[in-house]
Enzyme design. Structure first.
Site, PDB file in Angstrom:
ATOM      1  N   ASP A 191       0.758  -1.122  -0.015  1.00  0.00           N
ATOM      2  CA  ASP A 191       0.039  -0.008   0.042  1.00  0.00           C
ATOM      3  C   ASP A 191       0.935   1.416   0.041  1.00  0.00           C
ATOM      4  O   ASP A 191       1.843   1.662   0.940  1.00  0.00           O
ATOM      5  CB  ASP A 191      -1.068   0.030   1.506  1.00  0.00           C
ATOM      6  CG  ASP A 191      -1.909   1.072   1.572  1.00  0.00           C
ATOM      7  OD1 ASP A 191      -1.923   1.951   0.584  1.00  0.00           O
ATOM      8  OD2 ASP A 191      -2.587   1.232   2.520  1.00  0.00           O
ATOM      9  N   HIS A 364      -4.243   4.035   6.477  1.00  0.00           N
ATOM     10  CA  HIS A 364      -3.389   3.724   5.842  1.00  0.00           C
ATOM     11  C   HIS A 364      -2.129   4.220   6.487  1.00  0.00           C
ATOM     12  O   HIS A 364      -1.883   5.038   6.957  1.00  0.00           O
ATOM     13  CB  HIS A 364      -3.209   4.467   4.280  1.00  0.00           C
ATOM     14  CG  HIS A 364      -4.483   3.911   3.673  1.00  0.00           C
ATOM     15  ND1 HIS A 364      -4.554   2.873   2.629  1.00  0.00           N
ATOM     16  CD2 HIS A 364      -5.653   4.484   3.365  1.00  0.00           C
ATOM     17  CE1 HIS A 364      -5.678   2.928   2.174  1.00  0.00           C
ATOM     18  NE2 HIS A 364      -6.335   4.058   2.550  1.00  0.00           N
TER      19      HIS A 364
END
Lengths: 551, 551
Positions: A191, A364
């Site tokens: 990610d 995130h």
């Protein structure tokens, strides 16, 4: 020659959303995630963007399964569209599958698709692959990373993740990632969303503390908006409300759905009597009420939007209401959110939204968290995933700063094939891939020509010029008549309308003098003359549509 | 009865931009600032938004002058449009007037309008008003606040400002504001733009230091983009380039204009030979070159945009170029800026843009600075200016937190009249005011109906249904023919097109059976039937335009 492992992204690169990646080896193929993207500003009228599934359709026979990391739209939203074209079992955790099920039911596909539920720690065989579910932290419950054991080595997909050591459902399984790192990992796909942010993402626990601070000295009604899918956040709101003796009502369809799914699957734990009907909040004292609402992204017609603009049937904003926006605006939504905040202020509400208040935490990983993952996994090859071009490049530099060989890092592109042996990774060819637009119930029937026309119509409107010609001698029977939409306020522009009629008439007469009888030439003449005249007089460029009929 | 002072905002409230305020007393009227607003997302095709000037037109006789605080578009951009409808002298500082002059020349109005130049410290008589120019700091040189001496007391307009103790042109004249505060100020209208930000805005000096840090260890070409109007920033770039032995070239029309004006008026000081032609940079070593470019807001076709997307005629981005974005994205421009950054990264450039790098400083006062102004001025009445609703409300709360009586604070609205005696302030009535749209060379000929049509066309396109009827018996001569634009990809939807023809034919035949002959009824029948059919089959709602001719 030995087979090679192919990794082929069908989405999620050079964009945020629409995550979908194919793994292929010999006669076996699996798919990781199947998300939607949201339309860019210039994609007029497009509701959703989905991947081009033609490579999956062509390889239906190889397809052994779809594996889903978590239940956000950008990871599950395209499943119904895929499942109208292909068929394979879908593997996910309980929460993820709960959300997929809702989606399949909406598209009347629930009976057709086999949904298989696993939990973190499970390993699933799919052809020559075995896929291990690894617990991670994210802004939705039950998110996982995958370690995919392939004939040429382990491939780790982090999916969306963060490291939250105080997460309600336990920290991401760093131990397992470290163990895999020790055993040897061929490739890491990680990610890149927050790679531009230094340091660490704050914990959900911090948000819970901030919420408590906001509830503590408030003797007014509290309205909280957040992402409906953030189960941990909703649990924090419920727990905080209970602590302060408040009842909680919910408004907005997705929030109501999510609360139902969350309670059914046991992710939401709440004392009986805490959740009440929205109507019941009216008879309660203001300091005993919390309303949890959709609309944290300023969505048109969301519950918070309707409250702000007086169209919510059950809730009127009153002076003193404390409105907590427990979310940050996704890029592109800033203006919509601030429009709602302005309206709430106008009604005398007290709106709390600043970042400094700690009312939101990203899902995130930031730079320091990413470094920990790289340090644990130490892959042979690194392929930055989930991000726009700059994020992929910056993630590549981050890996290099930790000693990784730049030749072992590959910036992927949608549709490009990356082939792995146990020792090498090479780009080799492409497969069909791209953006397919969903508009209403149509999939793929709106393309670049249609969008170009919509843009043209949006900017300057259109003019239809209607003429009937005598089929025998080409003389004008009726018209030219001018009809406009989205061009100018006609009632105040009669003179211009008359001039346009004259210009069109002159164009037709010029064609007649030159004995030009084919429609397309007459049409171009009308189009060019009107367009030139309008640009000179108004500096505008509407779409001009001559309609000629011969009778 | 004694006259009252009227303050009437024509723009700049509930919005960012379009600043324009009227002061009126008896037979005298002056205007402060005359800016443009930029279109919201749903204002399709609109180029600019300007104030409704009809109140000024109706009071032309009273108009004694226009006073401009500084040369940004949102304070000067509407001047040419106003000066086509009214006439009065315009007062500004040298830099401000330099920019207004360029604008008037573009609109061929330079001869018609009297521009009078003053400097900070000057006082100008205008009817019963006398207007004092007070030096302030802002992101453009030569910005001023005004103290307006009126028959009922002093009114201070801060304009856009910040407190920059180390500004190149000296700190804002706090001493004078304090002196006026001691003498007594009836009303303060102060900038609310940054009232949501705590602390202080950093100084331009800090940005100069950050630029130096970026130049210091760079042996590649440097490309810097910033707001063309920020003369101090451009001076910092030039000074830094000289210090590091680099030549500077400029690209982008507004940047070229600004450099010219800045040098002519003496705001930009540069050693001879430092500025070179863009073409000349090609033959220089990379570490001797700086290019200063427009495009800091991601504007389509700006110089930086063209470089990123390979359409700049003279500059190709090459691997290693250091690109410094010395600006922050104005709300609404974030996506456009990030699109350019992605492309620059794709070309291997090193892009520096993070806030943490200190490459930009806002031009607007943050909370602590605002408090200083309130503390110095101590007005009887406070009217928050320049801001969206939430900023005005938060600014009101800030004033209250410093002890101000909430009844002495008024949240203004465009078009509302605020009447002052020396002791009271009351809302009293309204004047015509609002948003006038500029599209191409048209002013005010695009209104809500046209915009609604553009939105409709943008989202779903349109369908024209052409039918010719026999004037005698109403029978169909030709058609119905279906033409679509922006609706669907026609070549792949032949079946749908045929169905639409049938649906239209059935609607016409139904009318014939019922002996309905008036066009509007036949048109509605066609419209309703096609619309219903399309919604059922495609879930879309294009604009449907039946065109019927009788022959």
């Amino acid at each position: 020659m030995a087979e090679k492992l192919k990794i082929i992204p069908l989405g999620g690169l050079d964009e945020i959303g629409k995550n979908c990646t194919v793994l292929e080896y010999g006669k076996d193929m699996i798919v990781i995630d199947c998300g939607v993207g949201f339309p860019e500003e210039d994609m007029y009228g497009v509701d959703l963007v989905i991947p081009d599934f033609s490579y999956l359709v062509a390889n239906q026979k190889k397809l052994k399964g779809m594996f889903i990391t978590h239940g956000h739209e950008d990871h599950i939203g395209s499943i119904p569209y895929a499942m109208q074209q292909i068929s394979c079992p879908i593997h996910g955790t309980a929460m993820t599958n709960g959300l997929i099920k809702l989606k399949l039911e909406e598209h009347k596909l629930a009976d057709k698709v086999k949904l298989i539920t696993h939990k973190a720690g499970d390993t699933v065989k799919a052809g020559c692959f075995s896929v291990e579910f690894i617990h991670v932290n994210h802004s939705i419950a039950d998110a996982v990373a995958f370690n995919i054991k392939t004939p040429v080595g382990n491939v780790i997909f982090t999916g969306d993740f963060k490291i939250d050591p105080t997460a309600a459902d336990g920290m991401i399984d760093l131990a397992r990632l470290g163990q895999l790192g020790n055993e040897g990992v061929l490739a890491l796909l990680a990610d890149s969303t927050n790679v531009e942010r230094s340091g660490y993402t704050p914990s959900e626990t911090m948000v819970a503390e901030s919420l408590d601070r906001q509830f503590r000295n408030c003797d007014q009604r509290i309205i909280v908006t957040t992402f409906a899918s953030n189960m941990h956040r909703i649990q924090s709101i419920l727990t905080t409300a209970q602590r302060h003796g408040r009842k909680v009502a919910v408004t907005g369809r997705s929030m109501e759905n999510m609360l139902k799914v969350g309670q059914e699957l046991g992710y939401i734990k709440v004392k009986p009597g805490t959740i009440v009907d929205l109507a019941a909040t009216k008879s309660l004292p203001k300091n005993k009420v919390v309303i949890v609402s959709t609309g944290s992204q300023g969505e048109n017609m969301s519950a918070l939007y309707r409250m702000a603009f007086n169209t919510h049937k059950q809730v009127d904003i009153t002076s003193g209401d404390r409105i907590i926006i427990s979310a940050s605006a996704i890029p592109g939504n800033e203006k919509a959110v601030s429009k709602i905040i302005n309206e709430l202020y106008r009604k005398g509400a007290d709106v709390v939204y600043e970042k400094s208040e700690g009312l939101h935490a990203s899902g995130h990983a930031c730079r320091e968290e990413l470094k920990i993952i790289h340090g644990l996994v130490r892959p042979k090859f690194f392929l930055p995933a989930h991000g726009e071009q700059r994020m992929l490049q910056i993630h590549s530099k981050l890996a290099q700063s930790m000693g990784m060989n730049p030749r072992h890092i590959h910036i992927m592109e949608i549709g490009k094939v990356f082939e792995f042996t146990g020792k090498t990774c090479k780009e080799n060819g492409t497969v069909p891939a791209g953006k397919v637009f969903v508009d209403g119930s149509g999939v793929g029937d709106v393309g670049s020509v249609v969008l170009r026309d919509r843009k043209h119509l949006a900017e300057d409107g259109m003019i239809v010029v209607v003429v009937n010609l005598n089929a025998e001698d080409g003389s004008v029977l009726t018209g030219p008549d001018i009809i406009t939409r989205g061009f100018i306020y006609v009632k105040e522009s009669e003179e211009l309308m008359e001039s346009l009629q004259e210009v069109a008439m002159e164009a037709i007469e010029r064609c007649q003098r030159k004995r030009v009888r084919d429609w397309s030439s007459i049409k171009s003449a009308i189009k060019n003359d009107i367009s030139g005249y309008l640009y000179k007089t108004t500096k505008r460029n509407p779409m001009i549509l001559p309609v000629i009929t011969e009778i």
